[in-house]
Design a protein around this motif. Structure first.
Motif, PDB file in Angstrom:
ATOM      1  N   PRO A 181       2.141   5.667  32.192  1.00 46.81           N
ATOM      2  CA  PRO A 181       3.371   5.903  31.438  1.00 46.81           C
ATOM      3  C   PRO A 181       4.224   4.646  31.334  1.00 46.81           C
ATOM      4  N   ALA A 224      12.791   7.224  34.477  1.00 50.46           N
ATOM      5  CA  ALA A 224      12.671   7.991  33.232  1.00 50.46           C
ATOM      6  C   ALA A 224      14.020   8.539  32.783  1.00 50.46           C
ATOM      7  N   TYR A 279       8.840   8.575  36.365  1.00 49.51           N
ATOM      8  CA  TYR A 279       7.393   8.624  36.240  1.00 49.51           C
ATOM      9  C   TYR A 279       6.870   8.121  37.578  1.00 49.51           C
ATOM     10  N   ASP A 311      -0.301  11.011  38.411  1.00 49.51           N
ATOM     11  CA  ASP A 311       0.828  10.463  37.668  1.00 49.51           C
ATOM     12  C   ASP A 311       1.522  11.602  36.919  1.00 49.51           C
ATOM     13  N   HIS A 313       5.632  13.115  35.177  1.00 46.45           N
ATOM     14  CA  HIS A 313       7.057  12.988  34.896  1.00 46.45           C
ATOM     15  C   HIS A 313       7.745  14.124  35.623  1.00 46.45           C
ATOM     16  N   LEU A 329       2.958  10.998  29.162  1.00 45.61           N
ATOM     17  CA  LEU A 329       3.284  11.994  30.192  1.00 45.61           C
ATOM     18  C   LEU A 329       4.498  12.845  29.840  1.00 45.61           C
ATOM     19  N   LYS A 330       5.170  12.518  28.757  1.00 46.41           N
ATOM     20  CA  LYS A 330       6.353  13.270  28.338  1.00 46.41           C
ATOM     21  C   LYS A 330       6.536  13.098  26.840  1.00 46.41           C
TER      22      LYS A 330
END
Length: 240
Positions: free
Chosen positions: A66, A116, A122, A139, A141, A214-215
């Motif tokens: 990320p 983040a 992250y 890994d 978020h 990841l988001k």
């Protein structure tokens, strides 16, 4: 195997060139001067300085995420374009793993952190096992509070340029020795990234390779929040 590595996942620009186990050269700057403008000139300069040409490379390794949405898009797009144009291999490596790999010799769970915003991070956790860096906490978020809960009772070592942002909160549950004191370890290193990428399998299809955000971006999250998703109804957003 000659490898070119690229990391623009956050503020740092890190590029490395390796030939098997031999380090040929690297560039690292921690002051963001706009990766979209500086990346390719830096790659061109480094490749020229080490006496190589683009056609000499066998593999491109890129930090896949990320990190910053814009930074990831720049790095991944450049890596895909180079790999496709040169007809060479492409490997993606977690941006968090690249930071964790700096911490040679640590016995604890190594926890790289990226800010983040809004008290979210992250983060993941990595551990050296028989000389191999293993991902022991995926890994993800999540809120800092949630992360600290997941790590409760473990020996951990927090690392990353954003760790200082969360120092006070970390120290509530963990000792000062749990926070990295080596400044160089907090930043991505092009040679570390290249070495990690040398051990991984290349992607099967370069064109399908995407950043690991990841988001969702905030605009997409807001849009989805206003939509009523019904079972069996196709999403308005088409993946291309």
């Amino acid at each position: 195997m000659k490898i070119l590595s690229i990391d623009t996942s956050n503020q740092t620009l890190a590029i490395g060139v390796m030939d098997d186990q031999r380090v040929l050269g690297q560039i690292q700057t921690t002051i963001n001067k706009n990766h979209s403008v500086t990346l390719m000139p830096a790659v061109e300069l480094l490749v020229q300085k080490v006496g190589l040409k683009p056609k000499d490379f066998d593999r491109i390794v890129v930090a896949q995420g990320p990190g910053s949405y814009t930074g990831l898009r720049i790095g991944v797009t450049a890596a895909k374009t180079l790999a496709d144009t040169l007809k060479i291999e492409l490997v993606g490596i977690s941006s968090l793993k690249t930071i964790a790999a700096n911490c040679i010799g640590r016995s604890e769970w190594i926890v790289p952190i990226f800010n983040a915003r809004r008290q979210n991070v992250y983060a993941g956790a990595y551990e050296w096992q028989a000389g191999v860096l293993v991902n022991v906490l995926p890994d993800q978020h999540l809120s800092l509070e949630n992360l600290l809960e997941k790590l409760a009772g473990r020996a951990v070592y927090f690392v990353g340029e954003d760790v200082e942002v969360f120092r006070e909160a970390i120290l509530v549950d963990f000792p000062e020795t749990a926070i990295n004191q080596n400044p160089a370890w907090n930043y991505p290193n092009g040679i570390t990234l290249a070495a990690l990428g040398a051990k991984e399998q290349p992607v099967d299809n370069i064109h399908d390779f995407l950043p690991e955000y990841l988001k969702l971006v905030e605009a997409e999250e807001n849009w989805l929040a206003t939509q009523t998703q019904q079972a069996g109804v196709e999403s308005y957003v088409e993946k291309v």
